[in-house]
Scaffold this motif. Structure first.
Motif, short mmCIF file in Angstrom:
data_model
loop_
_atom_site.label_atom_id
_atom_site.label_comp_id
_atom_site.label_asym_id
_atom_site.label_seq_id
_atom_site.Cartn_x
_atom_site.Cartn_y
_atom_site.Cartn_z
N ARG A 98 11.40 50.92 53.82
CA ARG A 98 10.21 50.08 53.99
C ARG A 98 9.97 49.15 52.81
NH1 ARG A 98 5.22 53.76 54.47
NH2 ARG A 98 4.26 51.69 54.23
N SER A 99 9.62 47.92 53.11
CA SER A 99 9.07 47.02 52.09
C SER A 99 7.62 47.44 51.90
CB SER A 99 9.14 45.56 52.56
OG SER A 99 10.48 45.12 52.65
N ILE A 100 7.23 47.74 50.66
CA ILE A 100 5.89 48.29 50.44
C ILE A 100 5.01 47.43 49.54
CG2 ILE A 100 6.49 50.68 50.91
CD1 ILE A 100 6.67 51.11 47.87
N ALA A 101 5.60 46.55 48.74
CA ALA A 101 4.77 45.72 47.86
C ALA A 101 5.52 44.45 47.50
CB ALA A 101 4.40 46.49 46.58
N GLN A 102 4.75 43.40 47.27
CA GLN A 102 5.32 42.11 46.85
C GLN A 102 4.37 41.47 45.85
OE1 GLN A 102 5.23 39.37 50.24
NE2 GLN A 102 3.46 40.48 51.05
N GLY A 103 4.89 40.55 45.07
CA GLY A 103 4.01 39.81 44.18
C GLY A 103 3.10 38.91 45.00
N ARG A 104 1.91 38.66 44.49
CA ARG A 104 1.01 37.75 45.19
C ARG A 104 1.69 36.40 45.43
NH1 ARG A 104 -4.31 37.47 42.12
NH2 ARG A 104 -4.68 39.48 43.15
N GLU A 105 2.55 36.01 44.48
CA GLU A 105 3.26 34.73 44.59
C GLU A 105 4.40 34.75 45.59
OE1 GLU A 105 1.98 35.40 40.25
OE2 GLU A 105 2.71 36.58 41.95
N ASP A 106 4.85 35.95 45.97
CA ASP A 106 6.05 36.07 46.80
C ASP A 106 5.84 35.73 48.26
OD1 ASP A 106 8.12 36.92 44.91
OD2 ASP A 106 6.80 38.63 44.61
N THR A 107 4.60 35.53 48.67
CA THR A 107 4.36 35.11 50.05
C THR A 107 4.68 33.62 50.22
OG1 THR A 107 2.03 34.68 49.55
CG2 THR A 107 2.59 36.85 50.42
N ASP A 108 4.61 32.88 49.12
CA ASP A 108 4.88 31.43 49.13
C ASP A 108 5.76 31.07 47.95
OD1 ASP A 108 3.22 30.42 51.41
OD2 ASP A 108 1.61 31.32 50.24
N PHE A 109 6.99 31.59 47.97
CA PHE A 109 7.94 31.35 46.89
C PHE A 109 8.66 30.02 47.11
CE2 PHE A 109 11.19 32.69 43.83
CZ PHE A 109 10.47 33.52 43.00
N VAL A 110 9.14 29.41 46.05
CA VAL A 110 9.94 28.20 46.20
C VAL A 110 11.15 28.26 45.27
CG1 VAL A 110 7.99 26.73 46.87
CG2 VAL A 110 8.64 26.89 44.45
N ALA A 111 12.16 27.47 45.57
CA ALA A 111 13.31 27.29 44.70
C ALA A 111 13.28 25.87 44.17
CB ALA A 111 14.61 27.55 45.45
N TYR A 112 13.70 25.71 42.93
CA TYR A 112 13.81 24.38 42.33
C TYR A 112 15.24 23.88 42.43
CZ TYR A 112 9.27 24.73 39.80
OH TYR A 112 7.96 24.82 39.45
N LEU A 113 15.39 22.60 42.66
CA LEU A 113 16.67 21.92 42.48
C LEU A 113 16.57 21.20 41.14
CD1 LEU A 113 19.47 20.98 43.41
CD2 LEU A 113 18.34 19.08 44.61
N ILE A 114 17.42 21.58 40.19
CA ILE A 114 17.38 20.94 38.88
C ILE A 114 18.62 20.07 38.71
CG2 ILE A 114 15.98 22.76 37.83
CD1 ILE A 114 18.55 23.90 36.57
N ALA A 115 18.49 19.06 37.88
CA ALA A 115 19.60 18.13 37.64
C ALA A 115 19.75 17.86 36.15
CB ALA A 115 19.37 16.82 38.37
N ASN A 116 20.98 17.73 35.70
CA ASN A 116 21.21 17.31 34.32
C ASN A 116 20.67 15.89 34.15
OD1 ASN A 116 22.97 15.95 32.11
ND2 ASN A 116 23.26 18.15 31.80
N THR A 117 20.00 15.65 33.05
CA THR A 117 19.36 14.35 32.84
C THR A 117 20.37 13.19 32.86
OG1 THR A 117 19.45 14.81 30.46
CG2 THR A 117 17.37 15.25 31.59
N ALA A 118 21.63 13.48 32.56
CA ALA A 118 22.65 12.43 32.56
C ALA A 118 22.90 11.87 33.96
CB ALA A 118 23.95 12.96 31.97
#
Length: 286
Positions: A98-118
């Motif tokens: 069973r999944s029993i607990a999650q962070g409050r933030e984990d209901t609306d998580f996001v991933a970042y796309l990062i880029a080298n400044t060059a």
């Protein structure tokens, strides 16, 4: 005679309770950053849980995301802090888990796309189609925020597989390594957990100077605590509820910063159905 049987039954119950209390609860976590940092983070959590649950609790580090799922399946650990995809994989292999607990933030998580400044790429609300032909690294192959949901949105935006849009597609293994690889220029772009990047920015990590956020995915459910279905049988009736209560009742800012999360809230298996569906569409479930 009846009296003796009653005494024997009571003694058996006491022995059973003593055996349960003598059990050690082992838990692990997906290695989403350096092993040394993980051990430092979760040793404090082990002490907290031991005090709340009345049993010895120990953290068991693992080397990879699949290893975390395997440890849970093989009963080497009975509790685990998984990402969305690894939680689904673990539960599918262990009926009753069973999944029993999650962070409050984990209901609306996001991933970042990062880029080298060059690269010259700038932040945008839309997926950067001008990144076509550049090199990209995901995180671990079974990371929800480092691979699963980013790949889903790459396919949705470009109409094809990541390999058809980017010149090179790699897997760094963890979010911290993705940040280092993009910052160094080894890869021009990378997807990672937003919390890892935000913490690096707050700590003024040097990688932030050459790796900027240019896009973020729509929100999705992610990290959660999963417990084996036989926990009550092993540790005593109501133990699963005690573990959930201990996690949701965690209020110490230092402990919460180990994740980092503002608080934990109850979770259910059903909340991760979108992750399971997406993983099936991408062929990431057995």
């Amino acid at each position: 005679m009846r009296f003796l049987r009653t005494i024997a039954a009571a003694a058996a119950c006491l022995l059973s309770a003593a055996a349960a209390s003598a059990e050690t609860l082992y838990f692990s976590a997906i290695p989403d950053e350096d092993a040394t940092a993980l051990t430092a983070r979760f040793s404090k959590i082990a002490d907290y849980l031991s005090g709340k649950l009345g049993v010895d609790v120990r953290f068991v580090p693992v080397k990879s995301y699949p290893a975390a799922v395997t440890a849970f399946t093989n009963d080497q650990v009975q509790l685990a802090w998984f990402g969305g995809l690894t939680s689904v994989q673990a539960r599918l292999r262990n009926p009753g888990a069973r999944s029993i607990a999650q962070g409050r933030e984990d209901t609306d998580f996001v991933a970042y796309l990062i880029a080298n400044t060059a690269t010259g790429l700038q932040p945008s609300a839309d997926f950067p189609m001008n990144a076509k032909g550049m090199s990209l690294t995901f995180g671990a192959k079974t990371s929800t925020s480092g691979r699963l949901m980013p790949e889903y949105h790459v396919r949705k935006a470009t109409g094809g597989a990541p390999e058809a849009f980017f010149s090179t597609v790699g897997f760094s293994g963890d979010h911290s390594q993705t940040l280092r690889l993009v910052a160094s220029g080894a890869y021009q772009l990378g997807f990672l957990n937003y919390a890892v990047y935000d913490k690096a920015a707050a700590d003024k990590a040097p990688e932030i100077e050459t790796a900027r956020v240019i896009w973020k995915t729509p929100p999705f459910p992610d990290y959660n605590w999963v417990i084996r279905g036989d926990a009550d049988k092993r540790f005593g009736e109501g133990f699963t509820q005690k573990v959930q209560d201990a996690l949701v009742g965690m209020t110490d800012p230092d402990l919460l910063a180990s994740f980092p999360r503002e608080a934990f809230i109850p979770a259910t298996n059903e909340e991760y159905a979108p992750i399971e569906q997406t993983a099936k569409e991408l062929g990431l479930l057995e």
